[in-house]
Design a protein around this motif. Sequence first.
Motif, PDB file in Angstrom:
ATOM      1  N   LEU A 215      -5.776  -2.472   9.508  1.00 29.08           N
ATOM      2  CA  LEU A 215      -4.435  -1.891   9.471  1.00 29.08           C
ATOM      3  C   LEU A 215      -3.493  -2.637   8.538  1.00 29.08           C
ATOM      4  CD1 LEU A 215      -2.249   0.066  10.468  1.00 29.08           C
ATOM      5  CD2 LEU A 215      -1.886  -1.468  12.426  1.00 29.08           C
ATOM      6  N   LEU A 216      -3.387  -3.951   8.680  1.00 34.14           N
ATOM      7  CA  LEU A 216      -2.385  -4.691   7.921  1.00 34.14           C
ATOM      8  C   LEU A 216      -2.597  -4.590   6.408  1.00 34.14           C
ATOM      9  CD1 LEU A 216      -1.949  -7.859  10.179  1.00 34.14           C
ATOM     10  CD2 LEU A 216      -0.844  -5.631  10.341  1.00 34.14           C
ATOM     11  N   PRO A 217      -3.819  -4.810   5.907  1.00 35.20           N
ATOM     12  CA  PRO A 217      -3.981  -4.623   4.454  1.00 35.20           C
ATOM     13  C   PRO A 217      -3.780  -3.189   4.002  1.00 35.20           C
ATOM     14  CG  PRO A 217      -6.098  -5.065   5.509  1.00 35.20           C
ATOM     15  CD  PRO A 217      -5.044  -5.347   6.521  1.00 35.20           C
ATOM     16  N   ALA A 218      -4.093  -2.217   4.873  1.00 38.49           N
ATOM     17  CA  ALA A 218      -3.864  -0.815   4.500  1.00 38.49           C
ATOM     18  C   ALA A 218      -2.370  -0.546   4.335  1.00 38.49           C
ATOM     19  CB  ALA A 218      -4.461   0.122   5.548  1.00 38.49           C
ATOM     20  N   ILE A 251       3.357  -8.676   6.018  1.00 42.73           N
ATOM     21  CA  ILE A 251       3.163  -7.443   5.242  1.00 42.73           C
ATOM     22  C   ILE A 251       4.177  -7.369   4.113  1.00 42.73           C
ATOM     23  CG2 ILE A 251       3.445  -4.929   5.337  1.00 42.73           C
ATOM     24  CD1 ILE A 251       2.235  -5.094   8.203  1.00 42.73           C
ATOM     25  N   VAL A 252       5.449  -7.608   4.431  1.00 42.22           N
ATOM     26  CA  VAL A 252       6.507  -7.513   3.421  1.00 42.22           C
ATOM     27  C   VAL A 252       6.281  -8.540   2.324  1.00 42.22           C
ATOM     28  CG1 VAL A 252       8.977  -7.772   3.010  1.00 42.22           C
ATOM     29  CG2 VAL A 252       8.181  -6.541   5.035  1.00 42.22           C
ATOM     30  N   ALA A 253       6.009  -9.788   2.710  1.00 47.54           N
ATOM     31  CA  ALA A 253       5.813 -10.848   1.712  1.00 47.54           C
ATOM     32  C   ALA A 253       4.592 -10.572   0.837  1.00 47.54           C
ATOM     33  CB  ALA A 253       5.683 -12.199   2.412  1.00 47.54           C
ATOM     34  N   THR A 254       3.498 -10.118   1.451  1.00 49.43           N
ATOM     35  CA  THR A 254       2.271  -9.866   0.693  1.00 49.43           C
ATOM     36  C   THR A 254       2.445  -8.685  -0.256  1.00 49.43           C
ATOM     37  OG1 THR A 254       0.973 -10.710   2.547  1.00 49.43           O
ATOM     38  CG2 THR A 254      -0.211  -9.440   0.885  1.00 49.43           C
ATOM     39  N   ALA A 255       3.085  -7.625   0.221  1.00 50.35           N
ATOM     40  CA  ALA A 255       3.321  -6.467  -0.648  1.00 50.35           C
ATOM     41  C   ALA A 255       4.187  -6.855  -1.842  1.00 50.35           C
ATOM     42  CB  ALA A 255       3.984  -5.352   0.152  1.00 50.35           C
ATOM     43  N   ARG A 256       5.185  -7.684  -1.608  1.00 52.25           N
ATOM     44  CA  ARG A 256       6.042  -8.103  -2.718  1.00 52.25           C
ATOM     45  C   ARG A 256       5.277  -8.946  -3.730  1.00 52.25           C
ATOM     46  NH1 ARG A 256      11.495  -9.699   0.775  1.00 52.25           N
ATOM     47  NH2 ARG A 256      12.208  -7.540   1.121  1.00 52.25           N
ATOM     48  N   ARG A 257       4.346  -9.788  -3.243  1.00 54.69           N
ATOM     49  CA  ARG A 257       3.548 -10.590  -4.171  1.00 54.69           C
ATOM     50  C   ARG A 257       2.682  -9.710  -5.069  1.00 54.69           C
ATOM     51  NH1 ARG A 257       2.883 -14.150   0.196  1.00 54.69           N
ATOM     52  NH2 ARG A 257       0.812 -13.334   0.684  1.00 54.69           N
ATOM     53  N   HIS A 258       2.379  -8.516  -4.583  1.00 50.00           N
ATOM     54  CA  HIS A 258       1.544  -7.611  -5.367  1.00 50.00           C
ATOM     55  C   HIS A 258       2.356  -6.523  -6.053  1.00 50.00           C
ATOM     56  CE1 HIS A 258      -2.308  -9.364  -4.326  1.00 50.00           C
ATOM     57  NE2 HIS A 258      -1.830  -9.527  -3.117  1.00 50.00           N
ATOM     58  N   GLY A 259       3.639  -6.778  -6.234  1.00 55.38           N
ATOM     59  CA  GLY A 259       4.458  -5.923  -7.072  1.00 55.38           C
ATOM     60  C   GLY A 259       5.240  -4.839  -6.377  1.00 55.38           C
ATOM     61  N   VAL A 337      -8.943 -11.418   2.729  1.00 55.68           N
ATOM     62  CA  VAL A 337     -10.029 -12.382   2.638  1.00 55.68           C
ATOM     63  C   VAL A 337      -9.790 -13.488   3.636  1.00 55.68           C
ATOM     64  CG1 VAL A 337     -11.193 -14.051   1.142  1.00 55.68           C
ATOM     65  CG2 VAL A 337     -10.436 -11.868   0.210  1.00 55.68           C
ATOM     66  N   ALA A 338     -10.819 -13.801   4.434  1.00 59.34           N
ATOM     67  CA  ALA A 338     -10.694 -14.805   5.476  1.00 59.34           C
ATOM     68  C   ALA A 338     -10.225 -16.131   4.903  1.00 59.34           C
ATOM     69  CB  ALA A 338     -12.042 -14.997   6.162  1.00 59.34           C
ATOM     70  N   GLY A 339      -9.237 -16.705   5.604  1.00 57.00           N
ATOM     71  CA  GLY A 339      -8.780 -18.027   5.243  1.00 57.00           C
ATOM     72  C   GLY A 339      -7.755 -18.047   4.135  1.00 57.00           C
ATOM     73  N   LYS A 340      -7.565 -16.922   3.452  1.00 55.12           N
ATOM     74  CA  LYS A 340      -6.609 -16.891   2.343  1.00 55.12           C
ATOM     75  C   LYS A 340      -5.295 -16.229   2.743  1.00 55.12           C
ATOM     76  CE  LYS A 340      -9.916 -17.073  -1.444  1.00 55.12           C
ATOM     77  NZ  LYS A 340     -10.380 -16.435  -2.677  1.00 55.12           N
ATOM     78  N   GLY A 341      -5.327 -15.392   3.762  1.00 56.98           N
ATOM     79  CA  GLY A 341      -4.109 -14.747   4.212  1.00 56.98           C
ATOM     80  C   GLY A 341      -3.445 -13.908   3.142  1.00 56.98           C
ATOM     81  N   SER A 345      -7.571  -8.293  -5.222  1.00 61.62           N
ATOM     82  CA  SER A 345      -7.956  -7.179  -6.102  1.00 61.62           C
ATOM     83  C   SER A 345      -7.039  -5.977  -5.968  1.00 61.62           C
ATOM     84  CB  SER A 345      -9.403  -6.757  -5.809  1.00 61.62           C
ATOM     85  OG  SER A 345     -10.277  -7.847  -5.921  1.00 61.62           O
ATOM     86  N   MET A 346      -5.761  -6.214  -5.776  1.00 60.20           N
ATOM     87  CA  MET A 346      -4.842  -5.095  -5.644  1.00 60.20           C
ATOM     88  C   MET A 346      -4.688  -4.396  -6.992  1.00 60.20           C
ATOM     89  SD  MET A 346      -3.949  -5.017  -2.486  1.00 60.20           S
ATOM     90  CE  MET A 346      -2.565  -3.917  -2.543  1.00 60.20           C
TER      91      MET A 346
END
Length: 346
Positions: A215-218, A251-259, A337-341, A345-346
Amino acid sequence: MTWNRADGRRADEAPLEVACDESGSDGENLVGGNTDVFAHAGVRLPVGVAEAAVREVRDRIRSPAEEYKAGHLLREKHRAVLEWLLAPAGPLAGQARVQLTQKAFLVVEQAVGLLLDEGDEAARIVFRAGRRAFGDGPWARFLGAANRLLRVRHDGEPQPPVAEFYGAVEALREAGGPAAAMDVLARLADTHARAQAYRDRLLDGPPLVPVLDPLLPAIVRTAVSWSTGGRPVTLVHDRQNLLTEDRIAWIVATARRHGAALTGLRLVAARDDARVQLADFLAGVARKIASDELHGHGDTELTTQLCPFVAAGSVWGDEDSWARLGGPPEARAAGVVAGKGDVTSM
């Protein structure tokens, strides 16, 4: 007129609201659960337009149920309603996308990524060999062992997860297969220490983002896909126990890192937002259509109608069914990816 000097967008540009829901969640049990496909849908429609579409569905189906679900649309007697919903001239055309996740592939991808710290190509090599090369028994054993190795819970299985996994790896090697797959398995067989370190870390407490959670990466991929060109996006999501404040922040922080210009994620009850209800419909029917294709008994007409909605970033390993659902397997994104949080490959 006010402009954002950092990226050239208007500072007062209103975020695009995308309503989301999922279908096919079985927690960490991705191999032996009730479903083999997970689907996450996003819908961007004005509230009034969405309400009119839901009313149309109810008027056509005329079920006494208080809350309609995808199951209503999937009944053969309501086939015309489903075709109307997915039609090129229907209410969702150009306004919705669905991320598909083949659960068995996600397990292999995450196990290989955790232990070899590589991109998804190594996982794809092993997965493509699969039961055709190794046989039903060894392959099923490997999938189950990989699932148990990665999941947070350990339910007192007679064999420790690490030992069980490497026993399954050896069974695949003994069965034999394509040279490329055998090379990956040989390298996997030499990663005991890394697997044990992962299990030991789980003793300190569950990770913020479970490795096996689709769910979270989706949600991250949904935000990125709708934020093309840096357009600000706000997600409105059906309430889920998994979506805690800390995970929403991730989710918000990760999405922002990917543009993605993701401004936030708001939780609502599906019955209170017609847009979320439509996302629930799309996720549910997409999961069923994709699962049927995966098992070789898909409905050509429905699959053709679904294709325009399927996101290229879907996590899918089976080549034949993906060719029918959305395109080449390489047009996809990896999970967490485990351990990377993080999302790769976005």
